[in-house]
Structures are given as C-alpha cells and as structure tokens.
Design a protein around this motif. Sequence first.
Motif, PDB file in Angstrom:
ATOM      1  N   GLU A 172       3.752   1.121 116.187  1.00 46.53           N
ATOM      2  CA  GLU A 172       3.800   1.496 114.752  1.00 46.53           C
ATOM      3  C   GLU A 172       3.374   0.337 113.865  1.00 46.53           C
ATOM      4  N   LYS A 173       3.797  -0.867 114.236  1.00 46.89           N
ATOM      5  CA  LYS A 173       3.488  -2.051 113.429  1.00 46.89           C
ATOM      6  C   LYS A 173       2.114  -2.639 113.718  1.00 46.89           C
ATOM      7  N   GLY A 174       1.497  -2.134 114.790  1.00 45.37           N
ATOM      8  CA  GLY A 174       0.185  -2.654 115.141  1.00 45.37           C
ATOM      9  C   GLY A 174       0.222  -4.041 115.759  1.00 45.37           C
ATOM     10  N   VAL A 175       1.327  -4.341 116.459  1.00 45.08           N
ATOM     11  CA  VAL A 175       1.433  -5.649 117.133  1.00 45.08           C
ATOM     12  C   VAL A 175       1.784  -5.427 118.601  1.00 45.08           C
ATOM     13  N   THR A 176       1.671  -6.462 119.410  1.00 40.88           N
ATOM     14  CA  THR A 176       2.073  -6.333 120.813  1.00 40.88           C
ATOM     15  C   THR A 176       3.602  -6.296 120.882  1.00 40.88           C
ATOM     16  N   PRO A 177       4.160  -5.671 121.939  1.00 41.84           N
ATOM     17  CA  PRO A 177       5.626  -5.683 122.080  1.00 41.84           C
ATOM     18  C   PRO A 177       6.187  -7.110 122.083  1.00 41.84           C
ATOM     19  N   LYS A 178       5.485  -8.049 122.718  1.00 41.29           N
ATOM     20  CA  LYS A 178       5.992  -9.431 122.789  1.00 41.29           C
ATOM     21  C   LYS A 178       6.046 -10.052 121.389  1.00 41.29           C
ATOM     22  N   ALA A 179       4.989  -9.842 120.592  1.00 45.22           N
ATOM     23  CA  ALA A 179       4.991 -10.385 119.223  1.00 45.22           C
ATOM     24  C   ALA A 179       6.129  -9.756 118.412  1.00 45.22           C
ATOM     25  N   PHE A 180       6.347  -8.454 118.631  1.00 44.03           N
ATOM     26  CA  PHE A 180       7.408  -7.740 117.912  1.00 44.03           C
ATOM     27  C   PHE A 180       8.780  -8.330 118.250  1.00 44.03           C
ATOM     28  N   VAL A 181       9.059  -8.497 119.555  1.00 47.86           N
ATOM     29  CA  VAL A 181      10.397  -8.993 119.933  1.00 47.86           C
ATOM     30  C   VAL A 181      10.565 -10.478 119.600  1.00 47.86           C
ATOM     31  N   ASP A 182       9.490 -11.239 119.637  1.00 50.70           N
ATOM     32  CA  ASP A 182       9.586 -12.654 119.239  1.00 50.70           C
ATOM     33  C   ASP A 182      10.080 -12.758 117.801  1.00 50.70           C
ATOM     34  N   CYS A 210      19.398   6.643 137.211  1.00 49.63           N
ATOM     35  CA  CYS A 210      17.963   6.355 137.183  1.00 49.63           C
ATOM     36  C   CYS A 210      17.766   4.885 136.774  1.00 49.63           C
ATOM     37  N   VAL A 211      17.111   4.083 137.638  1.00 48.50           N
ATOM     38  CA  VAL A 211      16.955   2.649 137.334  1.00 48.50           C
ATOM     39  C   VAL A 211      15.490   2.207 137.261  1.00 48.50           C
ATOM     40  N   SER A 212      14.581   3.182 137.126  1.00 53.41           N
ATOM     41  CA  SER A 212      13.188   2.790 136.877  1.00 53.41           C
ATOM     42  C   SER A 212      12.518   3.859 136.030  1.00 53.41           C
ATOM     43  N   ARG A 213      11.423   3.469 135.379  1.00 55.68           N
ATOM     44  CA  ARG A 213      10.656   4.414 134.548  1.00 55.68           C
ATOM     45  C   ARG A 213       9.166   4.183 134.792  1.00 55.68           C
ATOM     46  N   THR A 214       8.390   5.242 134.606  1.00 57.93           N
ATOM     47  CA  THR A 214       6.927   5.085 134.741  1.00 57.93           C
ATOM     48  C   THR A 214       6.192   5.509 133.472  1.00 57.93           C
ATOM     49  N   SER A 215       6.907   6.071 132.495  1.00 60.32           N
ATOM     50  CA  SER A 215       6.228   6.661 131.333  1.00 60.32           C
ATOM     51  C   SER A 215       5.886   5.647 130.237  1.00 60.32           C
ATOM     52  N   PHE A 216       6.277   4.404 130.412  1.00 56.77           N
ATOM     53  CA  PHE A 216       5.862   3.353 129.474  1.00 56.77           C
ATOM     54  C   PHE A 216       5.771   2.037 130.240  1.00 56.77           C
ATOM     55  N   ASP A 217       5.213   1.016 129.590  1.00 59.88           N
ATOM     56  CA  ASP A 217       4.893  -0.232 130.305  1.00 59.88           C
ATOM     57  C   ASP A 217       5.747  -1.429 129.936  1.00 59.88           C
ATOM     58  N   TRP A 218       6.449  -1.363 128.797  1.00 61.23           N
ATOM     59  CA  TRP A 218       7.099  -2.577 128.286  1.00 61.23           C
ATOM     60  C   TRP A 218       8.429  -2.820 129.002  1.00 61.23           C
ATOM     61  N   GLY A 219       8.348  -3.566 130.087  1.00 63.64           N
ATOM     62  CA  GLY A 219       9.548  -3.873 130.855  1.00 63.64           C
ATOM     63  C   GLY A 219       9.182  -4.714 132.064  1.00 63.64           C
ATOM     64  N   ILE A 220      10.174  -4.943 132.915  1.00 65.10           N
ATOM     65  CA  ILE A 220       9.979  -5.779 134.105  1.00 65.10           C
ATOM     66  C   ILE A 220       9.462  -4.900 135.243  1.00 65.10           C
ATOM     67  N   LYS A 221       8.352  -5.280 135.821  1.00 64.25           N
ATOM     68  CA  LYS A 221       7.752  -4.468 136.892  1.00 64.25           C
ATOM     69  C   LYS A 221       8.628  -4.513 138.154  1.00 64.25           C
ATOM     70  N   VAL A 222       8.722  -3.347 138.825  1.00 66.16           N
ATOM     71  CA  VAL A 222       9.416  -3.283 140.108  1.00 66.16           C
ATOM     72  C   VAL A 222       8.490  -3.891 141.166  1.00 66.16           C
ATOM     73  N   ASN A 223       8.981  -4.921 141.850  1.00 73.12           N
ATOM     74  CA  ASN A 223       8.180  -5.641 142.857  1.00 73.12           C
ATOM     75  C   ASN A 223       7.534  -4.718 143.884  1.00 73.12           C
ATOM     76  N   ILE A 224       8.350  -3.810 144.439  1.00 74.50           N
ATOM     77  CA  ILE A 224       7.886  -3.010 145.577  1.00 74.50           C
ATOM     78  C   ILE A 224       7.010  -1.830 145.152  1.00 74.50           C
ATOM     79  N   ASP A 225       6.953  -1.590 143.820  1.00 73.10           N
ATOM     80  CA  ASP A 225       6.221  -0.412 143.338  1.00 73.10           C
ATOM     81  C   ASP A 225       5.835  -0.655 141.874  1.00 73.10           C
ATOM     82  N   PRO A 226       4.784  -1.466 141.628  1.00 68.46           N
ATOM     83  CA  PRO A 226       4.513  -1.990 140.281  1.00 68.46           C
ATOM     84  C   PRO A 226       4.187  -0.959 139.202  1.00 68.46           C
ATOM     85  N   LYS A 227       3.972   0.329 139.588  1.00 69.20           N
ATOM     86  CA  LYS A 227       3.771   1.291 138.487  1.00 69.20           C
ATOM     87  C   LYS A 227       5.111   1.656 137.818  1.00 69.20           C
ATOM     88  N   HIS A 228       6.197   1.248 138.458  1.00 68.55           N
ATOM     89  CA  HIS A 228       7.549   1.452 137.881  1.00 68.55           C
ATOM     90  C   HIS A 228       7.993   0.191 137.149  1.00 68.55           C
TER      91      HIS A 228
END
Length: 519
Positions: free
Chosen positions: A63-73, A204-222
């Motif tokens: 919405e703000k037109g910034v990256t998630p990292k810039a937003f949380v910083d 439920c401890v993983s999601r695939t419908s968005f990207d802003w989070g810590i990647k699951v090592n064994i299955d990086p699309k999660h």
Amino acid sequence: MDKKKYYITTAIAYTSGKPHIGNTYEIVLADSIARYKRQKGYDVYFQTGTDEHGEKIELKAKEKGVTPKAFVDDIAGEIKRIWDVMNTSYDKFVRTTDPHHEKIVQKIFDKMYEKGDIYKGEYSGLYCTPCESFWTESQLVDGKCPDCGRDVETKKEEAYFFKLSKYQDKLVEYIESHPDFIAPESRKNEMLNNFIKPGLQDLCVSRTSFDWGIKVNIDPKHIVYVWLDALTNYITNIGYDPEGSSVEFNKWWPADLHLVGKDIIRFHTIYWPCFLWSLDLELPKKVFGHPWLLTNNDKIGKSRGNAIYADDLVDLFGVDAVRYYVLHEIPYANDGNLTYDLLIERTNTDLANTLGNLVNRTISMANKYFDGNVTNKKVTEKLDTDLINMVNLLDDNVEEKMDRLEIGFALDQIFDVLRRLNKYIDETTPWALAKEEGKKDRLETVLYNLLDSIRVCAYFLRPFLTETSDEIFKQLNINDETDKFNPNNTYKDMKPEVLFARIDKEKKMEEIKNSNRNK
C-alpha cells in the motif's frame, strides 16, 4: 556470591503501525518490574522488541509502495523511540528480521520436523489477515473473527502442521499441577476450559500464499507461520541453538516472567509450551496476561479513531506522570481506564499535592528554620515511632505486592506513607514549634524524620518514577539510597524545586484540543 538471575520479557510489538498508549503500558509495566528486581539485587535481563513478518505487513508495505523490510525498519525505529521516551531500561531490543533469529528459527523448524512433531498437509479454513489466525466456524462471533471482529475469508493451501494435539494431556496436567504458571487465575481457567480441554487442533506452522517471512529450509516455497517465528524470539536471542546452546542460554532460560496482553495469552500458554516440549526445553516459570488500558472505557485502536500515543502524553504531562498513571490505574486483573480528566486529577492529587508539595514544603522548612542543615536530635514522641515503623515496613509491603505483580498496589504502599507524612506535618505543626522556646531540638527531629522518610520513599519510587526519584535525591543532596530509616544521616545544602506543577484543567484541555486539531 552469584546474584540470582531474573529474565523478563514483553511480547514483541507487531510492526504494523505506531504503538498507542495501550501497547506502551506493557513495556512500562515490565520496566517497573525489571528495575525493582535490579534494586533487590537480582541479575536482570529484560528483553523486548518487534515482530516483523507476515501477510499483514506485506500488504501494508505494498500500500505504501515500499519493500516490507523498509516498512518494518521504519516502524521498529518508531517503537524503539517510544520505548526510550518512556525511560524503559530494556537490555535488548530484538527484531525478528535479525539474521541470527531467522537462522535459528529455520533450525528449530527442522528439529521439530525431524522429531515428527511437524508434518505436511493441506489447510482449508477461515482466515483473518489482520490477526494472522485461522478459525473454525464454531469459533467465529457473528460470522466474524472472535479477536478483532473483522471479516474472515476461506483459504486453502498446502501447509506444514505442528502436532499440538500430541501435547494436550501433558499441557492440562502441567497447568493443573503448576498453579502459578498462568496468572491471573481467571486467565488460567479460561485457557483450560475454553481452549485446551475441548480439544487441541494441530497448528498450521507454514504458509505459501505470501513471501514476507522466514523460509522453511526443507521446502523453500513455504514460509514459517508467524507464531513459530515470533514466540521463539524468547530463546533465539539468548543463545539457544538446536545444535548446542550457549552458556548464556543455560544461564537465562527458563524465563522468570513472560508479560503479555490478555488477548495473546492463548498463544503463550498453549502453543509456546508445546513448542518448548518439542525442543526438550523447560517452560517459563510464569506467564502473566495483563489487562488492557481502555480510553473512555473503550478498547484503544487506530481503527476506532481513539488512539492516544505515549509520546503525545509525555509532551503534555511529562514522562513520570504518564508512567505513574498507567502503573497505578490498571488493577492487577481488571482493565484500567484512561481519560485526560482522570490523568489531570491523578497528577494534581497524588503527584503535585501528596508527593511534590510534601518534598517542597519539608525542604523549605529545613532551609527556613535551620539554614538547610538538619541532623537528628532524637527528641522523639510516640507519633515518631509509629511513623518510623511504617517507613521501615515499606520494604516488606512493596515486596509482597511486587511478588504478586500487583504493581498499582505496590505504588499505593509508598503513597500511603507519603500521605502519612503530610498528616505528620499537620500533627507536629513545625511552624508552631519554631515559635516556642526550648523546642528547637524537637523541631529539628520532626524535620529530620520527614526528610529521612522522604528519602526512603524516593528510593522505593525509583522503579516507577525514575526521573522524579533522582530529582528528590538531588534536592535532598544525599546519596544514601538504602531502604531503611537511618537515624544518623545529615542533611545539608538542600534546594527545593517544584517536582510537579499543579495543572490548570481548563487550560490543559484547551491545549489538548489544539494539539489534536493540528494532527
């Protein structure tokens, strides 16, 4: 001799926006406990910080037109600034975007997977994006999210699940056999009867419908779902590592106190214990679900248009007046209420009159009658002994309340003594003693009793009113900060200053109106 350790945490603040005074209450509450424990000689580690991943943040950044990292910083910086404005003495401000935290969370996920506590499946459920929570139909309230009242949507996606159900019986047994684990009692009963005993669903401890989070090592699309990422901050930042933890971790864990809002106690007393057992770790000693600070008896929130911010309140009233109000006005287990009227009244009555006026008039009398040099002439009466006994009981009385996390009542103990000191002035009438022949030593004893009792009260006020306590010691020109009445101190070269000016209510309300208009 090694000091006893005390590890206290707040919940980490979600970086979706600027924290309001209700969010800020928690850090001030934790700070008062941490400062008190340090004063009692504990080796304290006080951790706070920010929770920075999730779909909600990804959407807000877009919405703000910034990256998630810039937003949380940006937001994390604002949260830290407000924690600093409130004079909070945290030892570490953690962020879930810290690379170290992210790396350990991945290892934690792997360990749970290898143990068989995490498995792959498909999730279909009713999802609330603002709360980042899935709900069953029966949990909804009028078809909406039971936590925030917003709409939910049906979502279906591949996901990894944590076997929460595996730990259900163990959790019930643990909570019932450790009555102090969840406080207050009402929250413990709510967790057991409303959430655990009806049956725990796997989480439920993983999601695939968005990207802003810590990647699951064994299955990086999660990516790792928010609660497994957020809750583990309590261990990742003190040296926990599934491959071998540090000396620091062994020193600090288990935490002595997790201080959290009553709305998230469920995650801290159901998910968190099960995660820890999966890692073969001890549980924290206590989780305290504190009540909320309301405004005009309504929940504070930006969406409600009634958000009041701590830094604005500090500009209007000063930091210690705000700290005093939020610590004093929220009872142990019941919500507190914030209004400008009440804040003005409390500042005038307790801080300006009971405390400020007492310190000012006592030092002024010492200067007027003894040129600011007062020693104890020990011309005592029964009334002095009663007062000194009350002062000397303060340590035990405050400790009893603090141990029960009744912070407002601990403050009451100190203010009861301050009110007694004001009454003592009325009873001993120093101005009348000053006119009587042969009463000079009695007058000096009275003033000594007042000055030394004020010193003791200033010592006990330090965890709560940090600047005010320092200011009183400065005005008394004394460094002896022990918690007992000392008949052998000497007071000299004291300078009275106004601690808290009385507030003109009409003028202040006009100032508040104008400051709100200019936003």
